[in-house]
Design a protein around this motif. Structure first.
Motif, mmCIF file in Angstrom:
data_model
loop_
_atom_site.group_PDB
_atom_site.id
_atom_site.type_symbol
_atom_site.label_atom_id
_atom_site.label_comp_id
_atom_site.label_asym_id
_atom_site.label_seq_id
_atom_site.Cartn_x
_atom_site.Cartn_y
_atom_site.Cartn_z
ATOM 1 N N PHE A 1 -1.710 3.666 4.247
ATOM 2 C CA PHE A 1 -1.081 2.490 4.669
ATOM 3 C C PHE A 1 -1.009 1.772 3.302
ATOM 4 C CE2 PHE A 1 -2.493 3.289 8.648
ATOM 5 C CZ PHE A 1 -1.490 2.943 9.592
ATOM 6 N N ILE A 2 0.234 0.986 3.244
ATOM 7 C CA ILE A 2 0.483 0.124 1.796
ATOM 8 C C ILE A 2 -0.176 -1.013 2.139
ATOM 9 C CG2 ILE A 2 2.197 -0.739 0.563
ATOM 10 C CD1 ILE A 2 2.165 2.351 0.834
ATOM 11 N N PRO A 3 -1.161 -1.509 1.203
ATOM 12 C CA PRO A 3 -1.714 -2.884 1.410
ATOM 13 C C PRO A 3 -1.223 -3.776 0.944
ATOM 14 C CG PRO A 3 -2.762 -1.607 -0.124
ATOM 15 C CD PRO A 3 -1.625 -0.880 0.376
ATOM 16 N N SER A 4 -0.186 -3.914 -0.143
ATOM 17 C CA SER A 4 -0.034 -5.089 -0.943
ATOM 18 C C SER A 4 1.636 -4.888 -1.138
ATOM 19 C CB SER A 4 -0.535 -5.257 -2.220
ATOM 20 O OG SER A 4 -0.256 -4.036 -3.080
ATOM 21 N N SER A 5 2.298 -5.871 -1.898
ATOM 22 C CA SER A 5 3.676 -6.017 -2.180
ATOM 23 C C SER A 5 4.184 -5.183 -3.445
ATOM 24 C CB SER A 5 4.267 -7.390 -2.229
ATOM 25 O OG SER A 5 3.477 -7.859 -3.235
ATOM 26 N N GLY A 6 2.950 -4.613 -4.144
ATOM 27 C CA GLY A 6 3.387 -3.892 -5.357
ATOM 28 C C GLY A 6 4.346 -2.925 -5.460
ATOM 29 N N MET A 7 4.573 -2.199 -4.395
ATOM 30 C CA MET A 7 5.631 -1.079 -4.340
ATOM 31 C C MET A 7 6.854 -1.568 -4.035
ATOM 32 S SD MET A 7 4.392 1.200 -6.332
ATOM 33 C CE MET A 7 5.894 2.199 -6.237
ATOM 34 N N GLU A 8 7.068 -2.714 -3.526
ATOM 35 C CA GLU A 8 8.552 -3.037 -3.145
ATOM 36 C C GLU A 8 9.523 -3.048 -4.213
ATOM 37 O OE1 GLU A 8 8.119 -7.356 -1.816
ATOM 38 O OE2 GLU A 8 6.912 -6.838 -0.125
ATOM 39 N N ASN A 9 10.605 -2.563 -3.851
ATOM 40 C CA ASN A 9 11.400 -2.368 -2.483
ATOM 41 C C ASN A 9 11.325 -0.799 -2.310
ATOM 42 O OD1 ASN A 9 12.423 -5.150 -2.239
ATOM 43 N ND2 ASN A 9 13.644 -4.666 -3.895
ATOM 44 N N SER A 10 10.490 -0.230 -2.767
ATOM 45 C CA SER A 10 10.250 0.939 -2.357
ATOM 46 C C SER A 10 9.454 1.127 -0.978
ATOM 47 C CB SER A 10 9.727 2.227 -3.523
ATOM 48 O OG SER A 10 10.388 1.990 -4.350
ATOM 49 N N LEU A 11 8.235 0.602 -1.162
ATOM 50 C CA LEU A 11 7.240 0.650 -0.092
ATOM 51 C C LEU A 11 6.918 -1.003 0.345
ATOM 52 C CD1 LEU A 11 5.144 3.836 -1.102
ATOM 53 C CD2 LEU A 11 6.772 3.624 0.854
ATOM 54 N N TYR A 12 6.814 -1.361 1.745
ATOM 55 C CA TYR A 12 6.546 -2.511 2.116
ATOM 56 C C TYR A 12 5.031 -2.654 2.660
ATOM 57 C CZ TYR A 12 11.214 -3.428 1.273
ATOM 58 O OH TYR A 12 12.386 -3.483 0.539
ATOM 59 N N PRO A 13 4.372 -3.927 2.540
ATOM 60 C CA PRO A 13 3.056 -3.983 3.033
ATOM 61 C C PRO A 13 3.077 -3.674 4.425
ATOM 62 C CG PRO A 13 3.615 -5.836 1.684
ATOM 63 C CD PRO A 13 4.838 -5.092 1.761
ATOM 64 N N GLY A 14 2.302 -2.952 4.999
ATOM 65 C CA GLY A 14 1.898 -2.457 6.374
ATOM 66 C C GLY A 14 2.514 -1.237 6.862
ATOM 67 N N GLU A 15 3.355 -0.853 5.965
ATOM 68 C CA GLU A 15 3.888 0.287 6.112
ATOM 69 C C GLU A 15 2.976 1.741 5.934
ATOM 70 O OE1 GLU A 15 8.810 0.370 5.687
ATOM 71 O OE2 GLU A 15 7.612 0.603 3.759
ATOM 72 N N ALA A 16 3.137 2.759 6.572
ATOM 73 C CA ALA A 16 2.452 4.026 6.407
ATOM 74 C C ALA A 16 3.093 5.134 5.897
ATOM 75 C CB ALA A 16 1.644 4.357 7.583
ATOM 76 N N VAL A 17 2.847 6.070 4.958
ATOM 77 C CA VAL A 17 3.448 7.122 4.478
ATOM 78 C C VAL A 17 2.845 8.406 4.649
ATOM 79 C CG1 VAL A 17 4.916 5.566 3.045
ATOM 80 C CG2 VAL A 17 2.557 6.670 2.275
ATOM 81 N N LEU A 18 3.412 9.527 4.890
ATOM 82 C CA LEU A 18 2.980 10.854 4.791
ATOM 83 C C LEU A 18 3.039 11.334 3.089
ATOM 84 C CD1 LEU A 18 4.652 12.515 7.699
ATOM 85 C CD2 LEU A 18 2.266 11.500 7.551
ATOM 86 N N VAL A 19 1.907 12.077 2.948
ATOM 87 C CA VAL A 19 1.638 12.415 1.534
ATOM 88 C C VAL A 19 1.695 14.074 1.422
ATOM 89 C CG1 VAL A 19 0.314 12.215 -0.535
ATOM 90 C CG2 VAL A 19 0.729 10.164 0.605
ATOM 91 N N ASN A 20 2.446 14.447 0.788
ATOM 92 C CA ASN A 20 2.490 16.007 0.746
ATOM 93 C C ASN A 20 1.403 16.216 -0.252
ATOM 94 O OD1 ASN A 20 2.710 18.768 0.174
ATOM 95 N ND2 ASN A 20 5.180 18.451 0.054
ATOM 96 N N LYS A 21 0.259 17.018 0.063
ATOM 97 C CA LYS A 21 -0.875 17.577 -0.669
ATOM 98 C C LYS A 21 -0.630 18.608 -1.445
ATOM 99 C CE LYS A 21 -4.873 16.297 0.702
ATOM 100 N NZ LYS A 21 -5.997 16.287 1.527
ATOM 101 N N TRP A 22 0.604 19.314 -1.276
ATOM 102 C CA TRP A 22 1.028 20.373 -2.101
ATOM 103 C C TRP A 22 1.982 20.097 -3.042
ATOM 104 C CZ3 TRP A 22 -0.715 25.255 -2.235
ATOM 105 C CH2 TRP A 22 -1.850 25.659 -1.302
ATOM 106 N N SER A 23 2.366 18.868 -3.317
ATOM 107 C CA SER A 23 3.325 18.684 -4.374
ATOM 108 C C SER A 23 2.877 18.883 -5.732
ATOM 109 C CB SER A 23 3.679 16.916 -4.354
ATOM 110 O OG SER A 23 4.118 16.534 -3.131
#
Length: 292
Positions: free
Chosen positions: A20-42
């Motif tokens: 989950f994204i806890p803060s506004s640090g990655m706006e405008n790519s990701l927003y607080p409260g959003e959840a992302v899937l992470v590819n562990k094989w990247s």
């Protein structure tokens, strides 16, 4: 039920994980409260329990510039296991071997990158020539000849970033050096090389603390800074060869300090994977949208 739980655990351990994204640090790519899937094989799968079984990665690949990456906190207490360290998500803005121009706030100035050993022209008042000659002698700069004069009568000499640092530290307010083309000044920062496995990094006054912290935290050696000198395992060093690749990670929002300005270089061993898709969005239009 047991089969479902086991399947979820296997997927989370070996394929993808979520954060989950806890803060506004990655706006405008990701927003607080959003959840992302992470590819562990990247970047290759980091095998489970590295603190217990040692760090190993299957099919390892380097992070690409611009990737948004999930990784463990590089500043976690040494007593905490790697896999239990808190999580950060940031954008990679420096890959192994890259040179970044960082200012006093450790922000990338996006100015032209230059080698700390390359020279640029600087001017100073002609009546300060005796002071400059004395400074050159004190700091041990030999063979630095006068290049010329400006129309205003100022003198011109060429200095590397390191030589200029030594002169300004010793000269204080006695003499001021001005970039001839105004391209390089204190606001444009200094060059920082991102460590690459097996490659030597020179130690300069502006990067000594960052290198010292990286060695202590991730290289398994004792290091300390005394004056302008870095000591590793009780010996003064002018350069250091790192044992793994490192990255420079930054937030989209420069006000947010939860990035490499806070915790320094991110070692390869701390990488979990690349942010892939948004599965819990702030708006339905962003559902399963690619992270970029």
């Amino acid at each position: 039920m047991v089969t479902v739980v086991l399947s979820v655990l296997l997927v989370k351990t070996f394929l993808v994980t979520s954060c989950f994204i806890p803060s506004s640090g990655m706006e405008n790519s990701l927003y607080p409260g959003e959840a992302v899937l992470v590819n562990k094989w990247s970047y290759g799968l980091r095998l489970p329990f590295p603190s217990l079984l040692g760090y190993h990665r299957i099919g390892g690949r380097r992070v690409s510039l611009g990737d948004i990456v999930l990784f463990n906190n590089p500043r976690s207490a040494s007593s905490m296991s790697l896999e239990r360290a808190s999580l950060f998500i940031s954008r990679c803005t420096g890959c192994p071997g890259d040179t970044l121009m960082l200012n006093k706030e450790m922000l990338d100035t996006h100015s032209a990158v230059y080698s700390p050993d390359s020279k640029s022209f600087y001017t100073y008042p002609g009546h300060k020539e005796d002071v400059v000659l004395a400074l050159l002698d004190v700091v041990g700069i030999e063979g630095n000849t006068l290049v010329g004069y400006t129309e205003q009568g100022d003198y011109i000499r060429s200095f590397s970033a390191y030589e200029l640092y030594l002169l300004t530290q010793k000269g204080g307010d006695y003499v001021h050096f001005t970039p001839l083309d105004k391209a390089l000044n204190d606001d444009s920062g200094y060059p920082y090389v991102v460590p690459s496995k097996g490659k030597s990094i020179k130690v300069y006054p502006w990067n000594k603390v960052l290198i010292c912290n990286t060695i202590c935290l991730h290289e398994g050696k004792q290091a300390v800074v005394k004056g302008d000198t870095l000591w590793v395992e009780g010996k003064p060093v002018k350069e250091y060869v790192f044992t793994q690749d490192y990255y420079w990670m930054t937030a989209n929002d420069p006000v947010n300090l939860c990035d490499s300005r806070l915790f320094g270089f991110v070692p390869e061993s701390h990488l979990i994977g690349k942010a892939w898709r948004i599965w819990y969005p702030v708006s339905k239009e962003r559902f399963l949208e690619y992270v970029q």
